[in-house]
Every structure is written in structure tokens, then in C-alpha cells.
Design an enzyme around this catalytic site. Structure first.
Site, short mmCIF file in Angstrom:
data_model
loop_
_atom_site.label_atom_id
_atom_site.label_comp_id
_atom_site.label_asym_id
_atom_site.label_seq_id
_atom_site.Cartn_x
_atom_site.Cartn_y
_atom_site.Cartn_z
CG HIS A 30 32.72 43.78 56.01
ND1 HIS A 30 32.90 43.46 54.69
CD2 HIS A 30 33.71 44.64 56.33
CE1 HIS A 30 33.97 44.10 54.24
NE2 HIS A 30 34.48 44.84 55.22
CD GLU A 43 34.26 49.11 55.66
OE1 GLU A 43 35.47 49.28 55.85
OE2 GLU A 43 33.75 48.00 55.44
P1 PGA Z 1 40.21 47.79 52.69
O1 PGA Z 1 39.03 47.06 53.45
O2 PGA Z 1 40.85 48.75 53.64
O3 PGA Z 1 41.12 46.68 52.25
O4 PGA Z 1 39.58 48.51 51.52
C1 PGA Z 1 38.19 47.73 54.34
C2 PGA Z 1 37.13 46.77 54.82
O5 PGA Z 1 36.67 45.93 54.03
O6 PGA Z 1 36.73 46.81 55.99
#
Ligand code: PGA
Length: 253
Positions: free
Chosen positions: A92, A163
Site C-alpha cells: 500500500h 491506486e
Molecule cells: P480511499 O483509500 O478510498 O480513502 O481513497 C483507498 C486506499 O488507500 O486503499
């Protein structure tokens, strides 16, 4: 491909009571929804409290790469399996950023997770988008190093979450990506995996999107061809909103 909706609770909630309540509300709806995989990723201490008997699959938010030994503060794959986790988030951006996790560390964690029988949710994504498309080389490197020496037969057990760091809600002025751009990045991820393992294997990998996703934009992302799910942060801690996202995944599937 079947949709998967994953709730990443991050460092929330503050008590086991709240964690249990949130998990229970999600589990109630999960029992009615058939063709969507639902996963929640609570902090470590809450894992054993909410996994048992739930129809919702449990993910850990991190894992170490050794099964035992002198590694203070770390948690291994078999330990996570032992408390009911089936998935684990690896790489992450918040860990890459605050804990300085490198692609090499992420590769070790990914391999250990697979060896332990956990399904890794591998997060990749650029910090910034440039108009020249340089960010694609960042994603390519993240994928290639993360998958180094991962056995062909294990590849489709990995869920890859695109992401983009700038889209994650914790960032200043964060805003979700355009669904078409996320789809393009997902296609690029699939091509990168195809470059290593071939098209057939790459086709079987579930690629999802994460970053300021919510009940309003979920449908747009899930309607994109290459996107088969969402990694939801902030909105996954609001049972009502998270349930709406799950229902969206159900209707588009
Ligand atoms: P968010 O986070 O939906 O709050 O943008 C996604 C993540 O960090 O996995």
C-alpha cells in the site's frame, strides 16, 4: 470476471466494539449478495474478533516475509491464516511512504503471502501523473519487481489494485481518477503481466481500482472493461456507504 469489493479500514476504528459492529452490519448484507466477493481489512488486533463465522472474507493490512524468528513487531502469513485472514494487502502506498517499503520488500512479502496460502492484494500506482506518460514506467517497475520469481501458477491468486497515490482520499486535494484513465492503467498492468507470464495468465488476473471511490462513482469504475473491483478506504468505514458500493458491484455484474 467476478467483482471484488475490499474495505481497507487503515488505522480505524478505535475500539473492538466498533470494529465488531461495523463488521456485523457488512456481514448482514453480504449474506444477500451472491456474485460479489466482499473483503474487509481491519487492523491486526481485530482480526480474530470478527473473522469467525462471517460470510465476509478477512484481509490483513500487511504481513512480514519470514514465518518466525527474531523480528520484533512483525506478523507472519501463517499467523494471519491462523486467525482467519484469507487475503493480505501488500505494498500500500501509505506503507511505501511512511514505512519506506521498497519494491524489493514488497516482492518478499508477496512471495511469503502466497507461500502461506494468503491471496495478496498488491497495490501499485504513481505519485504523480505527467503528460508524457512517464508514470507508466513507475507502474511497470512496481509490477516487475513485485512479481520477481513468483511462480506462474500463483499469479492469478494475486489481486492487483491500481491506486494512484494522488487519488487516495488522505492526500491534499485528492480526487478520484477518471474511470477511463484507471481503465487504461489497468490495461497497462495487464500487458506488463502478460510480458512476464504470457497473455493467458494475465487475462486471469483480477485488477481493481482504489482512490476516493464511493457509492457515487463506483458504477463508473466497475463498468470499465479492465476493472473488476474496488479497494475502498474512507467509505468502507461507513457501513451504509460501503453497502451501497457492494450493491453497485452486484448490479453491474
Ligand atoms: P480511499 O483509500 O478510498 O480513502 O481513497 C483507498 C486506499 O488507500 O486503499
Amino acid at each position: 470476471m467476478r467483482n471484488i469489493i475490499i474495505g481497507n479500514w487503515k488505522l480505524h476504528p478505535q475500539s473492538s466494539r466498533e470494529a465488531r459492529m461495523l463488521a456485523r452490519s457488512i456481514a448482514q448484507i453480504a449474506s444477500r449478495i451472491k456474485n460479489v466477493d466482499i473483503v474487509i481489512a481491519p487492523p491486526f488486533p481485530f482480526l480474530p474478533l470478527i473473522s469467525a463465522g462471517s460470510k465476509v472474507a478477512i484481509a490483513a493490512q500487511d504481513v512480514f516475509w519470514e514465518r518466525e524468528g527474531p523480528y520484533t513487531g512483525e506478523v507472519s502469513g501463517p499467523m494471519l491464516r491462523g486467525v482467519g485472514a484469507r487475503y493480505v494487502i501488500v505494498g500500500h502506498s501509505e506503507r511505501r511512504n511512511h514505512l519506506h517499503e521498497t519494491d524489493e520488500i514488497i516482492n518478499k512479502k508477496l512471495k511469503h503471502a502466497l507461500l502461506s496460502g494468503l491471496r495478496p492484494i498488491l497495490c501499485v500506482g504513481e505519485r504523480k501523473r505527467d503528460s508524457d506518460g512517464e508514470f507508466f514506467s513507475v507502474i511497470k517497475q512496481q509490477i516487475e519487481i513485485a512479481f520477481a520469481k513468483v511462480k506462474r501458477g500463483d499469479v492469478t491468486r494475486v489481486v492487483v489494485a491500481y491506486e494512484p497515490v494522488w487519488a487516495i482520499s488522505s492526500g491534499k486535494s485528492a480526487k478520484a481518477a477518471e474511470p477511463a484513465d484507471a481503465n487504461e492503467a489497468a490495461l497497462f498492468i495487464r500487458k506488463t503481466i502478460a510480458g512476464i507470464y504470457g497473455v493467458r495468465v494475465a487475462r486471469g488476473v483480477r485488477i481493481i481500482y482504489g482512490g476516493s471511490s464511493n457509492a457515487k462513482n463506483a458504477k463508473d469504475f466497475l463498468s470499465e472493461r479492465e476493472i473488476s473491483g474496488l479497494l475502498v478506504g474512507r467509505e468502507s468505514r461507513d457501513a451504509k456507504e460501503f453497502i451501497k458500493i457492494i450493491e453497485c458491484a452486484y448490479t453491474v455484474s
